[in-house]
Design an enzyme around this catalytic site. Structure first.
Site, PDB file in Angstrom:
ATOM      1  N   ARG A   1      44.900  47.051  54.589  1.00 20.63           N
ATOM      2  CA  ARG A   1      44.796  45.736  53.855  1.00 20.63           C
ATOM      3  C   ARG A   1      44.760  46.239  52.498  1.00 20.63           C
ATOM      4  O   ARG A   1      43.493  46.879  52.169  1.00 20.63           O
ATOM      5  CB  ARG A   1      43.644  45.120  54.366  1.00 20.63           C
TER       6      ARG A   1
ATOM      7  N   ASP B   1      36.133  46.853  57.213  1.00 21.24           N
ATOM      8  CA  ASP B   1      36.166  46.596  55.654  1.00 21.24           C
ATOM      9  C   ASP B   1      35.854  47.916  54.785  1.00 21.24           C
ATOM     10  O   ASP B   1      35.409  48.630  55.560  1.00 21.24           O
ATOM     11  CB  ASP B   1      35.039  45.486  55.496  1.00 21.24           C
TER      12      ASP B   1
HETATM   13  P1  FAD Z   1      41.502  38.126  41.320  1.00 21.52           P
HETATM   14  O1  FAD Z   1      41.631  39.322  40.529  1.00 21.52           O
HETATM   15  O2  FAD Z   1      39.976  37.887  41.379  1.00 21.52           O
HETATM   16  O3  FAD Z   1      42.120  36.727  40.618  1.00 21.52           O
HETATM   17  C1  FAD Z   1      43.406  36.769  40.279  1.00 21.52           C
HETATM   18  C2  FAD Z   1      44.134  35.441  40.240  1.00 21.52           C
HETATM   19  O4  FAD Z   1      43.778  34.876  41.571  1.00 21.52           O
HETATM   20  C3  FAD Z   1      43.223  34.180  39.520  1.00 21.52           C
HETATM   21  O5  FAD Z   1      43.281  34.314  38.358  1.00 21.52           O
HETATM   22  C4  FAD Z   1      43.524  33.230  40.390  1.00 21.52           C
HETATM   23  O6  FAD Z   1      44.840  32.689  39.984  1.00 21.52           O
HETATM   24  C5  FAD Z   1      43.671  33.595  41.937  1.00 21.52           C
HETATM   25  N1  FAD Z   1      42.373  33.242  42.423  1.00 21.52           N
HETATM   26  C6  FAD Z   1      41.234  34.346  42.818  1.00 21.52           C
HETATM   27  N2  FAD Z   1      40.297  33.989  43.131  1.00 21.52           N
HETATM   28  C7  FAD Z   1      40.463  32.793  43.439  1.00 21.52           C
HETATM   29  C8  FAD Z   1      39.514  31.449  43.648  1.00 21.52           C
HETATM   30  N3  FAD Z   1      38.257  31.729  44.115  1.00 21.52           N
HETATM   31  N4  FAD Z   1      39.955  30.304  43.810  1.00 21.52           N
HETATM   32  C9  FAD Z   1      41.188  30.110  43.317  1.00 21.52           C
HETATM   33  N5  FAD Z   1      42.257  30.878  42.731  1.00 21.52           N
HETATM   34  C10 FAD Z   1      41.826  32.530  42.647  1.00 21.52           C
HETATM   35  N6  FAD Z   1      36.969  43.899  48.792  1.00 21.52           N
HETATM   36  C11 FAD Z   1      36.605  45.372  49.124  1.00 21.52           C
HETATM   37  O7  FAD Z   1      35.776  45.991  48.225  1.00 21.52           O
HETATM   38  N7  FAD Z   1      36.535  45.493  50.570  1.00 21.52           N
HETATM   39  C12 FAD Z   1      37.031  44.916  51.520  1.00 21.52           C
HETATM   40  O8  FAD Z   1      36.982  45.265  52.578  1.00 21.52           O
HETATM   41  C13 FAD Z   1      37.530  43.614  51.199  1.00 21.52           C
HETATM   42  N8  FAD Z   1      38.261  42.693  52.035  1.00 21.52           N
HETATM   43  C14 FAD Z   1      38.810  41.651  51.617  1.00 21.52           C
HETATM   44  C15 FAD Z   1      39.413  40.891  52.562  1.00 21.52           C
HETATM   45  C16 FAD Z   1      40.215  39.710  52.178  1.00 21.52           C
HETATM   46  C17 FAD Z   1      40.970  39.129  53.099  1.00 21.52           C
HETATM   47  C18 FAD Z   1      40.292  39.472  50.784  1.00 21.52           C
HETATM   48  C19 FAD Z   1      41.139  38.184  50.371  1.00 21.52           C
HETATM   49  C20 FAD Z   1      39.559  40.097  49.694  1.00 21.52           C
HETATM   50  C21 FAD Z   1      38.929  41.261  50.121  1.00 21.52           C
HETATM   51  N9  FAD Z   1      38.192  41.869  49.351  1.00 21.52           N
HETATM   52  C22 FAD Z   1      37.512  43.117  49.540  1.00 21.52           C
HETATM   53  C23 FAD Z   1      37.851  41.237  48.127  1.00 21.52           C
HETATM   54  C24 FAD Z   1      38.769  41.844  46.950  1.00 21.52           C
HETATM   55  O9  FAD Z   1      38.605  43.405  46.708  1.00 21.52           O
HETATM   56  C25 FAD Z   1      38.892  41.224  45.571  1.00 21.52           C
HETATM   57  O10 FAD Z   1      37.417  41.380  45.261  1.00 21.52           O
HETATM   58  C26 FAD Z   1      39.037  39.531  45.497  1.00 21.52           C
HETATM   59  O11 FAD Z   1      39.811  39.414  46.694  1.00 21.52           O
HETATM   60  C27 FAD Z   1      39.463  38.951  44.226  1.00 21.52           C
HETATM   61  O12 FAD Z   1      40.744  39.750  43.809  1.00 21.52           O
HETATM   62  P2  FAD Z   1      41.857  38.866  44.068  1.00 21.52           P
HETATM   63  O13 FAD Z   1      43.147  39.909  44.175  1.00 21.52           O
HETATM   64  O14 FAD Z   1      41.823  37.999  45.203  1.00 21.52           O
HETATM   65  O15 FAD Z   1      42.079  38.081  42.630  1.00 21.52           O
END
Ligand code: FAD
Length: 278
Positions: A158, A107
């Site tokens: 990722r 991560d």
């Molecule tokens: P967002 O920009 O938060 O949302 C965009 C759209 O996605 C929303 O409008 C909705 O349609 C959909 N959505 C988002 N969340 C939800 C929900 N809870 N329920 C329903 N719909 C939803 N961050 C780091 O800084 N370091 C890491 O190592 C890291 N590892 C990760 C590993 C994985 C597998 C994932 C999925 C995320 C990780 N993250 C990490 C977090 C990432 O940086 C984001 O903060 C987080 O994924 C939110 O961004 P998003 O792209 O999912 O969507």
């Protein structure tokens, strides 16, 4: 035991519960990415303990022939310590994972750790080519250069939007700009990478961009989402694409659970309804 509301987001307190959860999602064609919850250790002992726990996790994945990788947080294996703990613990985990053919994700935490994390993962990728990968954050202004460096390294990437509140000097602040950069970096990955592209997002717009880039470039990729977030979509997508679910576990689940609840109104309502039994 994890209470009913939290168990939507956390796979259990114990290793066996986490492995059982992965077996269940594997039955629905979704892979697992297991993360032992823990971060920001300032002493060597807990960092070493968590590194040891990852060795047992890798044993469990291999013994049960699960479709699963592990994902380690740098600050849980010693990046905050003024010693070599992080590099040594990561090397130990990667060596063990290599001998059991298990993939190791790292991560990415806040921007003060990016250089050290990147260097360590690049080193480990030389020892275990195509067996390690790291999260790269689209909100950081340095990311294009990091991706250019990683294009020469046999490590998976990722791509995530970035979960940390970062200062304006190093990170884009507006969501629209981060989304734009995410799409741009995805295109770079699909064009330049053949060593593993993971789309770490729940965002339907980013996922559909990834699918169309896959149609254009043919680059293999996987979708990674968090346990408890858009799970129905995960199972639907798994009918056509490689999907992995990031499933955290362990006794330190409370802080992680609060983070999931805080980040989205719908999650908070879900928690409230469950507590009130309505
Ligand atoms: P967002 O920009 O938060 O949302 C965009 C759209 O996605 C929303 O409008 C909705 O349609 C959909 N959505 C988002 N969340 C939800 C929900 N809870 N329920 C329903 N719909 C939803 N961050 C780091 O800084 N370091 C890491 O190592 C890291 N590892 C990760 C590993 C994985 C597998 C994932 C999925 C995320 C990780 N993250 C990490 C977090 C990432 O940086 C984001 O903060 C987080 O994924 C939110 O961004 P998003 O792209 O999912 O969507």
């Amino acid at each position: 035991m994890i209470p009913p509301v939290a168990n939507r987001f956390v796979a259990g307190e114990e290793l066996d519960e986490a492995l059982d959860h992965v077996a269940d999602v594997n039955d629905r064609d979704v892979g697992g990415i297991l993360n032992l919850l823990g971060e920001h250790y300032h002493e060597r002992a807990p960092a070493d303990e968590d590194a040891d726990a990852y060795l047992r996790l890798i044993d469990g994945i291999a013994e049960r022939s699960l479709e699963a990788s592990v994902s380690v947080k740098p600050s849980q294996i010693g990046i905050d310590l003024p010693t070599n703990a992080f590099a040594e613990n990561l090397e130990q985990i990667v060596t063990h994972a290599k001998s059991h053919d298990v993939f190791v994700w790292v991560d990415m935490e806040d921007h003060t750790t990016t250089d050290t994390t990147l260097d360590a993962v690049c080193n480990q990728a030389q020892r275990y080519p195509h067996g390690v990968g790291l999260a790269i954050q689209a909100n950081l202004k340095r990311t294009r250069e990091d991706l250019e460096r990683l294009a020469e390294v046999p490590a998976g990437v990722r791509l995530v939007k970035g979960a940390y509140d970062e200062p304006e000097s190093v990170a884009y602040q507006e969501k629209a700009v981060v989304d734009e950069m995410y799409e741009e970096y995805l295109e770079f990955l699909f064009r330049e990478f053949d060593q593993g592209v993971a789309v770490g997002s729940h965002d339907p717009a980013m996922l559909s961009h990834a699918k169309s880039l896959h149609d254009t470039y043919g680059t293999p990729f996987e979708i990674q989402m968090l346990m408890g977030v858009r799970e129905d979509a995960q199972y639907d997508l798994a009918e056509e694409y490689d999907v992995y679910q990031y499933a955290p576990y362990g006794p330190k689940w409370l802080q992680y659970f609060y983070r999931r609840i805080r980040e989205r109104k719908k999650n908070a309502l879900f928690a409230l309804r469950a507590v009130l039994g309505i």
